[in-house]
Design a protein around this motif. Structure first.
Motif, mmCIF file in Angstrom:
data_model
loop_
_atom_site.group_PDB
_atom_site.id
_atom_site.type_symbol
_atom_site.label_atom_id
_atom_site.label_comp_id
_atom_site.label_asym_id
_atom_site.label_seq_id
_atom_site.Cartn_x
_atom_site.Cartn_y
_atom_site.Cartn_z
ATOM 1 N N PRO A 102 0.875 -0.866 0.088
ATOM 2 C CA PRO A 102 -0.062 0.049 0.077
ATOM 3 C C PRO A 102 0.872 1.107 -0.029
ATOM 4 O O PRO A 102 0.230 2.317 -0.614
ATOM 5 C CB PRO A 102 -1.128 0.036 1.302
ATOM 6 N N ARG A 103 2.204 1.031 0.156
ATOM 7 C CA ARG A 103 2.896 2.449 0.786
ATOM 8 C C ARG A 103 3.596 2.521 -1.069
ATOM 9 O O ARG A 103 4.254 4.076 -0.796
ATOM 10 C CB ARG A 103 4.125 2.264 1.111
ATOM 11 N N ALA A 104 3.005 1.879 -1.782
ATOM 12 C CA ALA A 104 3.513 2.553 -3.245
ATOM 13 C C ALA A 104 2.192 3.569 -3.759
ATOM 14 O O ALA A 104 2.583 4.649 -4.410
ATOM 15 C CB ALA A 104 3.183 1.429 -4.251
ATOM 16 N N GLY A 105 1.117 3.672 -2.891
ATOM 17 C CA GLY A 105 0.284 4.985 -3.808
ATOM 18 C C GLY A 105 -0.521 4.893 -4.907
ATOM 19 O O GLY A 105 -1.773 5.277 -4.295
ATOM 20 N N LEU A 106 0.011 4.174 -5.336
ATOM 21 C CA LEU A 106 -0.263 4.284 -6.492
ATOM 22 C C LEU A 106 -0.039 2.546 -7.738
ATOM 23 O O LEU A 106 1.444 2.790 -7.246
ATOM 24 C CB LEU A 106 -0.248 5.593 -7.785
ATOM 25 N N ALA A 107 -0.886 2.239 -7.916
ATOM 26 C CA ALA A 107 -0.310 1.301 -8.669
ATOM 27 C C ALA A 107 0.196 1.558 -10.153
ATOM 28 O O ALA A 107 -0.064 1.372 -10.697
ATOM 29 C CB ALA A 107 -1.152 -0.334 -8.455
ATOM 30 N N GLU A 108 1.577 2.193 -10.584
ATOM 31 C CA GLU A 108 1.603 2.463 -11.644
ATOM 32 C C GLU A 108 3.459 1.550 -11.943
ATOM 33 O O GLU A 108 4.479 2.769 -11.109
ATOM 34 C CB GLU A 108 1.833 3.935 -12.025
ATOM 35 N N VAL A 109 3.836 0.790 -13.296
ATOM 36 C CA VAL A 109 5.285 0.361 -12.797
ATOM 37 C C VAL A 109 5.698 0.846 -13.892
ATOM 38 O O VAL A 109 4.904 0.350 -14.987
ATOM 39 C CB VAL A 109 5.244 -0.823 -12.567
ATOM 40 N N ALA A 110 6.486 0.461 -14.384
ATOM 41 C CA ALA A 110 7.236 0.530 -15.919
ATOM 42 C C ALA A 110 9.009 -0.399 -15.649
ATOM 43 O O ALA A 110 9.333 -0.305 -14.949
ATOM 44 C CB ALA A 110 7.677 1.942 -16.459
ATOM 45 N N THR A 111 9.177 -1.265 -16.784
ATOM 46 C CA THR A 111 9.937 -1.669 -17.074
ATOM 47 C C THR A 111 10.498 -2.536 -18.459
ATOM 48 O O THR A 111 10.141 -2.024 -19.366
ATOM 49 C CB THR A 111 9.931 -3.307 -16.187
ATOM 50 N N THR A 112 11.932 -3.267 -17.802
ATOM 51 C CA THR A 112 11.759 -3.259 -19.957
ATOM 52 C C THR A 112 12.419 -4.944 -19.519
ATOM 53 O O THR A 112 13.313 -5.462 -18.454
ATOM 54 C CB THR A 112 13.500 -2.552 -20.028
ATOM 55 N N LEU A 113 11.801 -5.403 -20.804
ATOM 56 C CA LEU A 113 11.323 -6.918 -21.013
ATOM 57 C C LEU A 113 12.767 -7.289 -21.761
ATOM 58 O O LEU A 113 12.920 -6.647 -23.339
ATOM 59 C CB LEU A 113 9.556 -6.961 -20.875
ATOM 60 N N ARG A 114 12.190 -8.623 -21.948
ATOM 61 C CA ARG A 114 13.259 -9.581 -23.392
ATOM 62 C C ARG A 114 12.172 -10.043 -23.411
ATOM 63 O O ARG A 114 11.193 -10.921 -23.031
ATOM 64 C CB ARG A 114 14.365 -10.149 -23.149
ATOM 65 N N LEU A 115 11.547 -9.980 -25.178
ATOM 66 C CA LEU A 115 11.032 -10.753 -25.914
ATOM 67 C C LEU A 115 11.978 -11.433 -27.174
ATOM 68 O O LEU A 115 12.214 -11.345 -27.860
ATOM 69 C CB LEU A 115 9.978 -10.329 -26.447
ATOM 70 N N ALA A 116 11.363 -13.055 -26.654
ATOM 71 C CA ALA A 116 12.378 -13.823 -27.402
ATOM 72 C C ALA A 116 11.919 -14.113 -29.040
ATOM 73 O O ALA A 116 12.358 -13.950 -30.609
ATOM 74 C CB ALA A 116 12.523 -15.142 -27.356
ATOM 75 N N GLN A 117 11.002 -13.409 -29.692
ATOM 76 C CA GLN A 117 9.481 -13.674 -30.478
ATOM 77 C C GLN A 117 8.333 -13.114 -30.336
ATOM 78 O O GLN A 117 8.132 -12.399 -29.299
ATOM 79 C CB GLN A 117 9.632 -14.971 -31.515
ATOM 80 N N SER A 118 7.964 -12.762 -31.777
ATOM 81 C CA SER A 118 6.798 -12.392 -31.897
ATOM 82 C C SER A 118 5.605 -13.173 -30.693
ATOM 83 O O SER A 118 5.641 -14.121 -31.476
ATOM 84 C CB SER A 118 5.771 -11.876 -33.038
ATOM 85 N N GLN A 119 4.674 -12.359 -30.126
ATOM 86 C CA GLN A 119 3.761 -13.542 -29.516
ATOM 87 C C GLN A 119 2.727 -11.968 -27.981
ATOM 88 O O GLN A 119 2.871 -10.777 -28.894
ATOM 89 C CB GLN A 119 4.643 -14.134 -28.143
ATOM 90 N N THR A 120 2.486 -13.083 -27.558
ATOM 91 C CA THR A 120 1.457 -12.179 -26.923
ATOM 92 C C THR A 120 1.650 -11.947 -24.879
ATOM 93 O O THR A 120 2.079 -13.084 -25.116
ATOM 94 C CB THR A 120 -0.354 -12.731 -27.135
ATOM 95 N N VAL A 121 1.651 -11.198 -24.578
ATOM 96 C CA VAL A 121 2.852 -10.731 -23.589
ATOM 97 C C VAL A 121 1.297 -10.515 -22.173
ATOM 98 O O VAL A 121 -0.342 -9.725 -22.497
ATOM 99 C CB VAL A 121 3.452 -9.166 -23.265
#
Lengths: 150, 106
Positions: A102-121
């Motif tokens: 709850p200390r986050a205050g707002l549920a919004e995050v961003a990050t960087t991912l590795r995708l092996a190929q075209s797909q649904t995330v």
């Protein structure tokens, strides 16, 4: 000069290859559902309240920006427990899990991912009251990340 | 091998929700490749990052091989008091790293 028999064999192989993606696509959805149900303990997540912001087309799968926002007051009584990121066509489909308090205050995050190929995330969200929610987005990767060994 | 650049707003008012950005420098080696001597390279990634502020954990980021090299994470927290946001990382093999960033609340 290839014989007629060789040419016939090559044509048959070509047909087999073109036929393959259709069946693979059907298996993919099933697999993604299975992966989702494994993290939700079998519950079907609601498709509301989660925004998954990821580019529809990326040139390079090595680093794909993703932003996830969840509608939640983030109070002690009602907050997001975790956000789980799945890519069913990655060699290791569970990409990351972000636990929030709850200390986050707002549920919004961003990050960087590795995708092996075209797909649904998929981003699966666990709320503190036991509800699950999900957002899915297809991503086309023109140059894939080298994460499948070799 | 490891470093982190942490960005917090220079100042916040009590009750504000602030964005904290962290850029880690780490190869996030997924492992599995041949080492050229008949063996395979073991996985070596940062597998967890935690951030604690004003006595409570804000976020715990569990990473697997699907997180990019030099990972980035951005998250929010509610500014309550002037104090350090303490970050701790855990790497495959047991190494840990800590960094902190001061959030000034007016």
């Amino acid at each position: 000069m290839p014989s007629r028999r060789d040419l016939v064999a090559l044509a048959a192989a070509g047909l087999a290859l073109t036929a393959y993606p259709a069946s693979a696509g059907a298996a993919e959805n099933e697999t993604l559902d299975e992966l989702v149900r494994r993290v939700t303990d079998g519950a079907a997540p609601a498709e509301t309240g989660v925004t998954l912001d990821i580019p529809a087309l990326v040139e390079n799968g090595n680093s794909v920006d993703v932003r996830i926002a969840v509608d939640s007051p983030m109070t002690e009584a009602e907050h997001v427990r975790w956000i789980h990121l799945i890519a069913d066509r990655n060699p290791f489909p569970d990409m990351a899990r972000i636990h929030l308090s709850p200390r986050a205050g707002l549920a919004e995050v961003a990050t960087t991912l590795r995708l092996a190929q075209s797909q649904t995330v998929a981003a699966v969200v666990a709320h503190s009251d036991g509800r699950y929610a999900i957002a899915k987005a297809p991503v086309v990767v023109t140059l894939s990340a080298c994460i499948d060994g070799g | 091998m490891f470093n982190a650049r942490i960005t917090v707003p220079p100042q916040a008012k009590a009750g504000d929700i602030v964005e904290i950005k962290v850029l880690m420098r780490h190869p996030m080696d997924r492992g599995g490749q041949s080492d050229g001597k008949g063996g395979i390279v073991p996985r070596k990634i940062l597998n967890r990052m935690t951030a604690t502020y004003a006595g409570a954990e804000i976020i715990r980021f569990d990473m697997h091989t699907g997180v990019a090299a030099n990972p980035f994470i951005s998250f929010r927290t509610r500014a309550v008091e002037t104090g350090d946001i303490v970050f701790e990382w855990r790497e495959d093999g047991g190494a840990t790293y800590t960094r902190s960033a001061r959030l000034t609340v007016a």
